[in-house]
Design a protein around this motif. Structure first.
Motif, PDB file in Angstrom:
ATOM      1  N   LEU A 188      27.740 -38.890  13.536  1.00  0.00           N
ATOM      2  CA  LEU A 188      27.575 -40.085  12.715  1.00  0.00           C
ATOM      3  C   LEU A 188      27.391 -39.725  11.244  1.00  0.00           C
ATOM      4  O   LEU A 188      27.894 -40.427  10.353  1.00  0.00           O
ATOM      5  N   ALA A 189      26.690 -38.620  10.986  1.00  0.00           N
ATOM      6  CA  ALA A 189      26.489 -38.185   9.599  1.00  0.00           C
ATOM      7  C   ALA A 189      27.816 -37.772   8.965  1.00  0.00           C
ATOM      8  O   ALA A 189      28.092 -38.081   7.798  1.00  0.00           O
ATOM      9  N   VAL A 190      28.643 -37.059   9.732  1.00  0.00           N
ATOM     10  CA  VAL A 190      29.948 -36.639   9.212  1.00  0.00           C
ATOM     11  C   VAL A 190      30.826 -37.858   8.940  1.00  0.00           C
ATOM     12  O   VAL A 190      31.485 -37.939   7.891  1.00  0.00           O
ATOM     13  N   LEU A 191      30.833 -38.822   9.859  1.00  0.00           N
ATOM     14  CA  LEU A 191      31.645 -40.021   9.660  1.00  0.00           C
ATOM     15  C   LEU A 191      31.170 -40.822   8.452  1.00  0.00           C
ATOM     16  O   LEU A 191      31.989 -41.340   7.676  1.00  0.00           O
ATOM     17  N   LYS A 192      29.871 -40.891   8.271  1.00  0.00           N
ATOM     18  CA  LYS A 192      29.350 -41.609   7.109  1.00  0.00           C
ATOM     19  C   LYS A 192      29.733 -40.905   5.815  1.00  0.00           C
ATOM     20  O   LYS A 192      30.086 -41.542   4.823  1.00  0.00           O
ATOM     21  N   ALA A 193      29.695 -39.575   5.830  1.00  0.00           N
ATOM     22  CA  ALA A 193      30.102 -38.823   4.645  1.00  0.00           C
ATOM     23  C   ALA A 193      31.590 -39.015   4.359  1.00  0.00           C
ATOM     24  O   ALA A 193      32.010 -39.083   3.202  1.00  0.00           O
ATOM     25  N   ARG A 194      32.390 -39.128   5.391  1.00  0.00           N
ATOM     26  CA  ARG A 194      33.839 -39.261   5.235  1.00  0.00           C
ATOM     27  C   ARG A 194      34.231 -40.681   4.813  1.00  0.00           C
ATOM     28  O   ARG A 194      35.067 -40.879   3.933  1.00  0.00           O
TER      29      ARG A 194
END
Length: 276
Positions: free
Chosen positions: A6-12
């Protein structure tokens, strides 16, 4: 692991789906979402058998009606690489890549099946070109994902279509076979940089296409991207001037304000594809 995904998707994307339950393969999903284009490589060879294994994995991807209209050309011969690199002067990272591949759309084999049986090829229109090109794109995307899984870095090179006629001659591509994109690959020399993407509310639609609030959403994306990954320089300042705010949308307008590949349709027709 779910928290990382979820953190990676939010960053992307600036936001992430409200996923509450950890899916199978969550680590792989997080790695895929966190992938980066790689243009700098270690001075370390890649085992040719590994390259061919990745080709085999990529060619295991879905294919339209099982027609299998994608080919991969592994360019190892120095003279061949030198000729191709000379066509890409604005892509200096090509020369740095230990491995260079060209992904091709191949509608030739399908047509030969008819010729061998003395049957007419009745679907001679735009769709064969489209199907073969999409097949090649799917195979390249699968190759990139497979390369990521084994720790290799890749960089797609669409610029080979700028010189499609010359590339076709160097690679001796027959009629109904054409280059879709090249790919540089090697062992990464650094972690790479994540490029933020347009928000999911722009590119994911529900039930029907929706452009509501698009201008505001793209402006928000411009600001988000400029904050975390600002462009190092502005394109074509002699034509557009220097902008106080320079985001993705301004960069893309400037990039494609210059005519590019206007002759590609002529090249495709020269390969005997009917685009009607």
């Amino acid at each position: 692991m779910l928290e990382r995904l979820l953190a990676v998707l939010k960053a992307r994307f600036g936001s992430a789906p409200s996923l509450a339950e950890e899916p199978n393969g969550v680590g792989v999903l997080a790695d895929m979402a966190d992938r980066r284009v790689m243009r700098r490589y270690l001075d370390r060879p890649v085992d040719p058998a590994l390259v061919e294994t990745l080709c085999a994995v990529a060619l295991s991807a879905p294919s339209k009606s099982d027609l299998q209209q994608a080919d991969i050309i592994i360019v190892r011969d120095k003279d061949q690489r030198d000729k191709l690199e000379a066509l890409l002067p604005d892509n200096p990272w090509v020369k740095a890549a230990p491995v260079f591949l060209v992904f091709c759309a191949n509608n030739r084999r399908h047509r030969l099946l008819y010729a061998w049986r003395g049957q007419p090829f009745v679907n001679d229109h735009l769709d064969p070109f489209f199907n073969a090109s999409v097949d090649a794109g799917i195979v390249m995307g699968t190759f990139v994902a497979a390369a990521d899984r084994v720790g290799l870095g890749t960089c797609p090179i669409s610029a080979i279509r700028n010189r499609a006629e010359e590339v076709s001659g160097i690679l001796e591509l027959p009629d109904h076979v054409l280059p879709v994109a090249a790919l540089g690959m090697g062992w990464p020399s650094f972690a790479g940089v994540m490029s933020p993407r347009l928000g999911l509310d722009v590119t994911v639609h529900h039930d029907r296409y929706d452009e509501s609030g698009l201008r505001e959403k793209i402006a928000a994306y411009d600001a988000r991207r400029e904050a975390v990954q600002p462009y190092k320089s502005q394109r074509l300042t002699e034509k557009f001037g220097q902008s106080d705010s320079y985001g993705w949308s301004e960069d893309k307008v400037r990039q494609y304000s210059v005519p590019e590949r206007a002759g590609f349709g002529k090249f495709v027709r020269g390969k005997k594809f009917n685009l009607d």
